[in-house]
Design a protein around this motif. Structure first.
Motif, PDB file in Angstrom:
ATOM      1  N   ARG A 170     -14.056  39.809 -24.392  1.00  0.00           N
ATOM      2  CA  ARG A 170     -14.819  40.148 -23.181  1.00  0.00           C
ATOM      3  C   ARG A 170     -13.917  40.294 -21.961  1.00  0.00           C
ATOM      4  N   ALA A 171     -12.861  39.493 -21.880  1.00  0.00           N
ATOM      5  CA  ALA A 171     -11.915  39.648 -20.768  1.00  0.00           C
ATOM      6  C   ALA A 171     -11.185  40.986 -20.875  1.00  0.00           C
ATOM      7  N   LEU A 172     -10.827  41.388 -22.085  1.00  0.00           N
ATOM      8  CA  LEU A 172     -10.208  42.700 -22.294  1.00  0.00           C
ATOM      9  C   LEU A 172     -11.178  43.818 -21.934  1.00  0.00           C
ATOM     10  N   LEU A 173     -12.449  43.626 -22.259  1.00  0.00           N
ATOM     11  CA  LEU A 173     -13.475  44.602 -21.884  1.00  0.00           C
ATOM     12  C   LEU A 173     -13.532  44.746 -20.368  1.00  0.00           C
ATOM     13  N   CYS A 174     -13.541  43.627 -19.671  1.00  0.00           N
ATOM     14  CA  CYS A 174     -13.563  43.653 -18.210  1.00  0.00           C
ATOM     15  C   CYS A 174     -12.360  44.416 -17.668  1.00  0.00           C
ATOM     16  N   HIS A 175     -11.205  44.127 -18.217  1.00  0.00           N
ATOM     17  CA  HIS A 175      -9.990  44.795 -17.751  1.00  0.00           C
ATOM     18  C   HIS A 175     -10.052  46.302 -18.047  1.00  0.00           C
ATOM     19  N   GLY A 176     -10.487  46.654 -19.247  1.00  0.00           N
ATOM     20  CA  GLY A 176     -10.580  48.065 -19.608  1.00  0.00           C
ATOM     21  C   GLY A 176     -11.554  48.834 -18.731  1.00  0.00           C
ATOM     22  N   ILE A 177     -12.693  48.236 -18.451  1.00  0.00           N
ATOM     23  CA  ILE A 177     -13.695  48.904 -17.610  1.00  0.00           C
ATOM     24  C   ILE A 177     -13.184  49.082 -16.187  1.00  0.00           C
ATOM     25  N   THR A 178     -12.607  48.035 -15.623  1.00  0.00           N
ATOM     26  CA  THR A 178     -12.121  48.156 -14.243  1.00  0.00           C
ATOM     27  C   THR A 178     -10.972  49.159 -14.164  1.00  0.00           C
ATOM     28  N   ALA A 179     -10.090  49.158 -15.155  1.00  0.00           N
ATOM     29  CA  ALA A 179      -8.995  50.136 -15.169  1.00  0.00           C
ATOM     30  C   ALA A 179      -9.541  51.553 -15.304  1.00  0.00           C
ATOM     31  N   ALA A 180     -10.583  51.736 -16.111  1.00  0.00           N
ATOM     32  CA  ALA A 180     -11.179  53.071 -16.272  1.00  0.00           C
ATOM     33  C   ALA A 180     -11.791  53.554 -14.964  1.00  0.00           C
ATOM     34  N   HIS A 181     -12.465  52.674 -14.253  1.00  0.00           N
ATOM     35  CA  HIS A 181     -13.103  53.077 -13.000  1.00  0.00           C
ATOM     36  C   HIS A 181     -12.098  53.291 -11.877  1.00  0.00           C
TER      37      HIS A 181
END
Length: 183
Positions: free
Chosen positions: A88-99
């Motif tokens: 879930r932390a990786l998901l958070c990082h991936g989403i914020t990096a994508a945006h």
């Protein structure tokens, strides 16, 4: 960590507005808890849990730079950790990096690793969310076949969990693929 986990459940359960407002008042406490968790190897999983639980809050409220900072802090020194919280932390990082799309880092590796870890730790919700974002990233990059394949994972899990949030995200990814194809 408990407050953040409850906030995630509340947001997924449809109480986004009031949960986001309540969490906005806790920024200082959250930052302090993350800094404390990052200081010690034994508390790093707590930092991962906090950041992972705040993914939807960060996405909804929009402090994406803060989300990226928090996820970097939580993920530092966790190379040898293999757990659902890290997914879930990786998901958070991936989403914020994508945006943010600042060019400094690509969300690809984070989203793929989030989906893989979530699958290995039986966390279908995180796997579906990561797969949907991976799908949109691939569509945006012109790789619609890969995007469609990742979208299948999200759609299957959304139906199995009967989750309206995941269904909506799958619809968004499907639309992204159609736009990329010029449909």
């Amino acid at each position: 960590a408990h407050m953040c986990a409850q906030a995630h459940r509340d947001i997924v359960g449809g109480r986004m507005r009031e949960t986001v407002a309540a969490l906005a008042q806790e920024h200082g406490s959250i930052s302090g808890a993350l800094e404390h968790a990052a200081d010690c190897e034994t508390t790093r999983p707590t930092g991962l849990a906090i950041v992972g639980a705040l993914t939807l809050y960060i996405k909804a409220r929009g402090p994406l730079d803060v989300g990226l900072k928090w996820s970097r802090l939580a993920l530092t020194g966790t190379e040898m950790i293999d757990c659902a919280e890290k997914a879930r932390a990786l998901l958070c990082h991936g989403i914020t990096a994508a945006h943010l799309r600042d060019g400094k880092e690509s969300p690809e590796d984070y989203l793929l690793e989030a989906a893989r870890l979530a699958r290995s730790h039986d966390d279908p919700w995180t796997e579906a969310y990561a797969s949907a974002y991976w799908s949109m990233w691939q569509a945006n990059s012109g790789h619609t076949a890969a995007a469609a394949e990742a979208l299948t994972v999200t759609c299957d899990i959304a139906e199995r969990l009967d989750d309206p949030l995941l269904r909506g995200l799958a619809g968004l990814a499907r639309g992204w693929i159609h736009m990329t194809n010029g449909d």
